[in-house]
Design a protein around this motif. Structure first.
Motif, PDB file in Angstrom:
ATOM      1  N   GLU A  94      49.507  35.526  -3.983  1.00  0.00           N
ATOM      2  CA  GLU A  94      50.688  35.840  -4.508  1.00  0.00           C
ATOM      3  C   GLU A  94      51.844  35.880  -3.502  1.00  0.00           C
ATOM      4  OE1 GLU A  94      49.902  39.588  -6.413  1.00  0.00           O
ATOM      5  OE2 GLU A  94      48.685  38.495  -8.202  1.00  0.00           O
ATOM      6  N   LYS A  95      51.653  36.435  -2.303  1.00  0.00           N
ATOM      7  CA  LYS A  95      52.486  36.560  -1.293  1.00  0.00           C
ATOM      8  C   LYS A  95      52.863  35.118  -0.585  1.00  0.00           C
ATOM      9  CE  LYS A  95      51.760  41.184  -0.251  1.00  0.00           C
ATOM     10  NZ  LYS A  95      51.352  42.086   0.819  1.00  0.00           N
ATOM     11  N   ILE A  96      51.959  34.302  -0.739  1.00  0.00           N
ATOM     12  CA  ILE A  96      52.200  32.944   0.116  1.00  0.00           C
ATOM     13  C   ILE A  96      53.031  31.998  -1.093  1.00  0.00           C
ATOM     14  CG2 ILE A  96      51.130  30.450   0.280  1.00  0.00           C
ATOM     15  CD1 ILE A  96      48.772  32.157   1.676  1.00  0.00           C
ATOM     16  N   GLU A  97      52.719  32.222  -2.562  1.00  0.00           N
ATOM     17  CA  GLU A  97      53.461  31.750  -3.411  1.00  0.00           C
ATOM     18  C   GLU A  97      55.080  32.127  -3.597  1.00  0.00           C
ATOM     19  OE1 GLU A  97      54.626  28.885  -6.054  1.00  0.00           O
ATOM     20  OE2 GLU A  97      52.836  29.019  -5.111  1.00  0.00           O
ATOM     21  N   ARG A  98      55.138  33.461  -3.252  1.00  0.00           N
ATOM     22  CA  ARG A  98      56.504  34.181  -3.290  1.00  0.00           C
ATOM     23  C   ARG A  98      57.338  33.423  -1.997  1.00  0.00           C
ATOM     24  NH1 ARG A  98      55.756  40.146  -2.462  1.00  0.00           N
ATOM     25  NH2 ARG A  98      57.925  39.958  -1.773  1.00  0.00           N
ATOM     26  N   GLU A 126      63.967  38.110   4.080  1.00  0.00           N
ATOM     27  CA  GLU A 126      62.788  38.261   3.256  1.00  0.00           C
ATOM     28  C   GLU A 126      61.601  37.402   3.422  1.00  0.00           C
ATOM     29  OE1 GLU A 126      62.137  38.532  -1.644  1.00  0.00           O
ATOM     30  OE2 GLU A 126      63.936  37.813  -1.059  1.00  0.00           O
ATOM     31  N   LEU A 127      61.798  36.233   3.923  1.00  0.00           N
ATOM     32  CA  LEU A 127      60.771  35.218   4.099  1.00  0.00           C
ATOM     33  C   LEU A 127      59.766  35.845   5.341  1.00  0.00           C
ATOM     34  CD1 LEU A 127      59.119  32.643   3.603  1.00  0.00           C
ATOM     35  CD2 LEU A 127      61.148  31.756   5.106  1.00  0.00           C
ATOM     36  N   LEU A 170      56.072  36.628   5.440  1.00  0.00           N
ATOM     37  CA  LEU A 170      54.938  36.202   6.320  1.00  0.00           C
ATOM     38  C   LEU A 170      54.268  37.389   7.249  1.00  0.00           C
ATOM     39  CD1 LEU A 170      57.030  33.072   7.345  1.00  0.00           C
ATOM     40  CD2 LEU A 170      55.118  33.131   5.682  1.00  0.00           C
ATOM     41  N   SER A 171      55.040  38.140   7.576  1.00  0.00           N
ATOM     42  CA  SER A 171      54.480  39.332   8.301  1.00  0.00           C
ATOM     43  C   SER A 171      53.493  40.219   7.642  1.00  0.00           C
ATOM     44  CB  SER A 171      55.649  40.543   8.848  1.00  0.00           C
ATOM     45  OG  SER A 171      56.372  39.780   9.771  1.00  0.00           O
ATOM     46  N   GLU A 172      53.778  40.237   6.300  1.00  0.00           N
ATOM     47  CA  GLU A 172      52.927  41.005   5.332  1.00  0.00           C
ATOM     48  C   GLU A 172      51.310  40.188   5.314  1.00  0.00           C
ATOM     49  OE1 GLU A 172      55.914  43.219   2.516  1.00  0.00           O
ATOM     50  OE2 GLU A 172      54.436  41.646   1.715  1.00  0.00           O
ATOM     51  N   ILE A 173      51.730  38.753   5.169  1.00  0.00           N
ATOM     52  CA  ILE A 173      50.461  37.751   5.106  1.00  0.00           C
ATOM     53  C   ILE A 173      49.551  38.075   6.486  1.00  0.00           C
ATOM     54  CG2 ILE A 173      49.609  35.624   5.080  1.00  0.00           C
ATOM     55  CD1 ILE A 173      52.207  35.028   3.301  1.00  0.00           C
TER      56      ILE A 173
END
Length: 115
Positions: free
Chosen positions: A78-82, A103-104, A108-111
């Protein structure tokens, strides 16, 4: 909540018994009926095929509850899609502000942290 047994089987299938893995695979990846599953499993009885499938499903759910790999995979997807959506917006609007870029970077940091 309906479990995605095909995904759980991909992740944890090797931890099931051969019969459990086969019964769950035939049900969710081949969409076979109980009679067809019993026949494919060497002509075992329908109750034996059903028991193997139910035990396999139960074990898969227990593994997911304990380990959470499918849940994490879904969150990362889901995060990659965002991130892809934001990148597409930036690409379409060259005058996009730096807030979207921030935001991007956050996504990416979260991923990265979850991997």
């Amino acid at each position: 909540m309906e479990e995605n047994y095909a995904l759980l089987l991909d992740i944890y299938g090797e931890l099931l018994s051969k019969n459990q893995r086969e019964a769950v695979d035939l049900k969710y990846n081949s969409d076979l009926s109980l009679s067809e599953i019993a026949e494919e499993m060497g002509g075992i009885s329908r109750p034996a095929a059903n028991d193997a499938r139910k035990k396999g499903e139960k074990h898969l759910k227990e593994l997911e509850e304990a380990l959470g790999n499918a849940r994490r995979l879904k969150l990362v997807s889901e995060k990659i899609e965002r991130a892809r959506t934001i990148v597409n917006v930036i690409a379409e609007n060259s005058d996009e502000n730096s807030e979207r870029l921030s935001e991007l970077l956050e996504i990416l940091s979260e991923i990265e942290a979850e991997m």
